[in-house]
Design an enzyme around this catalytic site. Structure first.
Site, PDB file in Angstrom:
ATOM      1  N   SER A 240       0.851  -1.200   0.000  1.00  0.00           N
ATOM      2  CA  SER A 240       0.000   0.000   0.000  1.00  0.00           C
ATOM      3  C   SER A 240       0.878   1.238   0.000  1.00  0.00           C
ATOM      4  O   SER A 240       2.104   1.157   0.115  1.00  0.00           O
ATOM      5  CB  SER A 240      -0.906   0.007   1.229  1.00  0.00           C
ATOM      6  OG  SER A 240      -0.120   0.259   2.374  1.00  0.00           O
ATOM      7  N   LYS A 241       0.229   2.358  -0.140  1.00  0.00           N
ATOM      8  CA  LYS A 241       0.877   3.669  -0.203  1.00  0.00           C
ATOM      9  C   LYS A 241       1.968   3.841   0.867  1.00  0.00           C
ATOM     10  O   LYS A 241       3.027   4.394   0.607  1.00  0.00           O
ATOM     11  CB  LYS A 241      -0.243   4.679   0.043  1.00  0.00           C
ATOM     12  CG  LYS A 241      -0.269   6.008  -0.584  1.00  0.00           C
ATOM     13  CD  LYS A 241      -0.147   6.239  -1.995  1.00  0.00           C
ATOM     14  CE  LYS A 241       1.093   7.034  -2.225  1.00  0.00           C
ATOM     15  NZ  LYS A 241       1.841   6.833  -3.335  1.00  0.00           N
ATOM     16  N   ARG A 242       1.680   3.355   2.075  1.00  0.00           N
ATOM     17  CA  ARG A 242       2.634   3.647   3.152  1.00  0.00           C
ATOM     18  C   ARG A 242       3.979   2.931   2.947  1.00  0.00           C
ATOM     19  O   ARG A 242       4.962   3.266   3.593  1.00  0.00           O
ATOM     20  CB  ARG A 242       2.023   3.333   4.522  1.00  0.00           C
ATOM     21  CG  ARG A 242       1.970   1.899   4.862  1.00  0.00           C
ATOM     22  CD  ARG A 242       1.120   1.596   6.072  1.00  0.00           C
ATOM     23  NE  ARG A 242       0.687   0.229   5.978  1.00  0.00           N
ATOM     24  CZ  ARG A 242       1.438  -0.814   6.307  1.00  0.00           C
ATOM     25  NH1 ARG A 242       2.645  -0.636   6.804  1.00  0.00           N
ATOM     26  NH2 ARG A 242       0.980  -2.043   6.161  1.00  0.00           N
ATOM     27  N   GLU A 250       4.031   6.641 -10.664  1.00  0.00           N
ATOM     28  CA  GLU A 250       4.771   7.237  -9.551  1.00  0.00           C
ATOM     29  C   GLU A 250       6.254   6.827  -9.609  1.00  0.00           C
ATOM     30  O   GLU A 250       7.133   7.617  -9.310  1.00  0.00           O
ATOM     31  CB  GLU A 250       4.166   6.703  -8.266  1.00  0.00           C
ATOM     32  CG  GLU A 250       3.817   7.747  -7.245  1.00  0.00           C
ATOM     33  CD  GLU A 250       3.101   7.078  -6.087  1.00  0.00           C
ATOM     34  OE1 GLU A 250       3.520   7.279  -4.961  1.00  0.00           O
ATOM     35  OE2 GLU A 250       2.124   6.316  -6.341  1.00  0.00           O
TER      36      GLU A 250
END
Ligand code: GLU
Length: 463
Positions: A240-242, A250
């Site tokens: 995930s993003k974290r 990105e």
């Protein structure tokens, strides 16, 4: 047999690295066997599919060099065909109309749960006379799931996997509004596209057993299946993003090269001895689904960054210079003119030695696109003491007298340092500060040569 693979993303979110790896494996499996790699955009969920997500998929795949061999198939354009197959199954008695309302189905689920059974459809309309259908209810079409006790597949990655047919209920293939269900659309499309190998994330493994029922009801040959493990974060949790970047674009923004990302994603969960650095032709030559591990892989950003550094060093200078020129406006607020672009190209062999990403590379090349007065980093400013400035003023005419090639510059600096009783570094460091505004750059002779005589002298004289 000529193999045909497909990548079948749903454009409901941005293309992430798990999807990119699935696409890569499909691409490599096809290329390795001289087959075709296809793309199918699974956009039947109209509420959640977006044009932006479709663009990111197309753009991301092109960036990764994973362009499909045929125009992409948009699943939403094939609904009539999905319905046709469902009606064919109905006509052949392999499917039936189900008139249950949503309320009926809820009651059925609740009753099953109350009896301690899994909440499945109980086959209510399977053998019931359609004449008993309640008025005004539009039926859905359900498949008559055939039970042979159990179904076993030999998955090319997971090995033998068996599921009891009692796990499957008579699933809907065409909803009461005439739209196909996802499971049905995938099977019809895979068949019509001539897909021989379905390579996808292992989160789809349970769907496979339902899809096999549809393939068999249609009398179609089964493709081979390969369910590849998902990518997790370094802590073992779902990515995930974290954990860092997740969307493919990105990674591009952060300055990763597509070759490096593909190389990394391949090595993540697919082994070929100790060889880390694998160009595309080598990947195609060596890739085999047999080599894909069954365990979930863990994303290691440090390793990816290291590999990216290796790819940068191997990359063509002109291409990197163009990448840097394209990044300079947004990253550093600079618009390099032709002179600046030439300087960047000239110094590229030295610049790329020290960078891990295109972002690093751009930051380290920015001084070549600046004009005086330069911004100075504090450390560089500190080097430019009054005696150092005096030394540089004395050095300038010596440099001005050379033809400004790296070799003559080097000889001139050495001779100057010696005549001043200084070490080469005592000359080179303040000089570097004056030329670049920082304390790091490629070799000072190459740096001077790339800047050119006029600009170098101007910078020395401006400090
Ligand atoms: N559309 C599905 C997804 O994005 C993949 C389906 C498939 O590969 O069969 O997860």
């Amino acid at each position: 047999m000529t193999i045909r693979t497909r990548f079948a993303p749903s454009p409901t979110g941005l293309l992430h690295i798990g999807g990119a790896r699935t696409a890569l494996f499909n691409f490599l499996a096809a290329r390795h066997h001289g087959g075709s790699f296809l793309l199918r955009i699974e956009d039947t969920d109209k509420a959640r599919s977006t044009k932006q997500a479709v663009d990111v998929i197309l753009d991301g795949l092109a960036w990764l060099g994973l362009t499909p061999d045929e125009p992409p198939v948009f699943q939403s354009t094939r609904e009539a065909r999905h319905a046709e197959v469902a009606h064919q199954l109905l006509a052949e008695g392999r499917a039936y109309k189900c008139y249950c309302t949503p309320e009926d189905l809820t009651a059925m689920r609740e009753a099953a749960q109350a009896a301690g059974k899994p909440p499945r459809y109980n086959g209510y309309w399977r053998d019931r006379d359609p004449a008993l259908a309640p008025p005004g209810v539009k039926p859905a079409i359900r498949l008559k799931v055939q039970s042979n006790g159990q179904t076993t597949i030999t998955d090319l990655v997971q090995g033998e996997v068996t599921v009891a047919d009692s796990e499957l209920d008579d699933m809907i293939i065409l909803r009461s509004d005439g739209t196909p269900t996802y499971l049905h659309a995938v099977v019809v499309d895979d068949h019509d596209m001539g897909i021989t190998h379905v390579i996808r994330g292992d989160d789809h493994l349970t769907n496979t057993f339902r899809q096999i029922q549809i393939f068999k009801a249609c009398g179609w040959d089964l493709p081979k299946f390969a369910h590849i493990p998902l990518i997790h974060g370094a802590d073992g949790a779902k990515l995930s993003k974290r954990h860092g970047a997740v969307s493919i674009l990105e990674f591009r923004e952060q300055g990763f090269l597509p070759e490096a990302l593909c190389n990394y994603l391949l090595r993540l969960g697919w082994g070929h001895g100790d060889e880390e650095f694998l160009p595309r032709d080598k990947q195609i030559e060596l890739f085999d689904l047999d080599g894909v591990g069954r365990a979930a892989s863990r994303m290691d950003y440090a390793k990816l960054t290291h590999l990216n550094g290796q790819w940068l060093r191997a990359a063509d200078d002109a291409r990197l210079a163009a990448d840097v020129a394209a990044r300079l406006p947004a990253q550093c607020g600079l618009t390099p003119d032709e002179t600046a672009q030439n300087r960047i190209l000239r110094l590229m062999p030295g610049l790329k030695e020290r960078a891990k990403t295109l972002a690093d590379l751009t930051a380290s090349a920015a001084f070549l696109a600046r004009t005086v007065p330069l911004p100075f980093e504090p450390k560089a400013e500190a080097l430019l003491t009054p005696p150092a400035r005096a030394m540089l003023a004395k050095l300038a005419p010596h440099l001005a007298a050379t033809d400004f090639t790296a070799a003559t510059i080097d000889a001139t600096l050495r001779a100057f340092a010696e005549s001043e009783g200084l070490k080469l570094g005592q000359v080179a460091q303040p000089l570097r500060a004056a030329l670049t505004g920082s304390t790091t750059s490629p070799g000072i002779d190459a740096t001077l040569e790339a800047l050119g005589k006029e600009e170098s002298l101007k910078r020395i004289q401006t400090v």
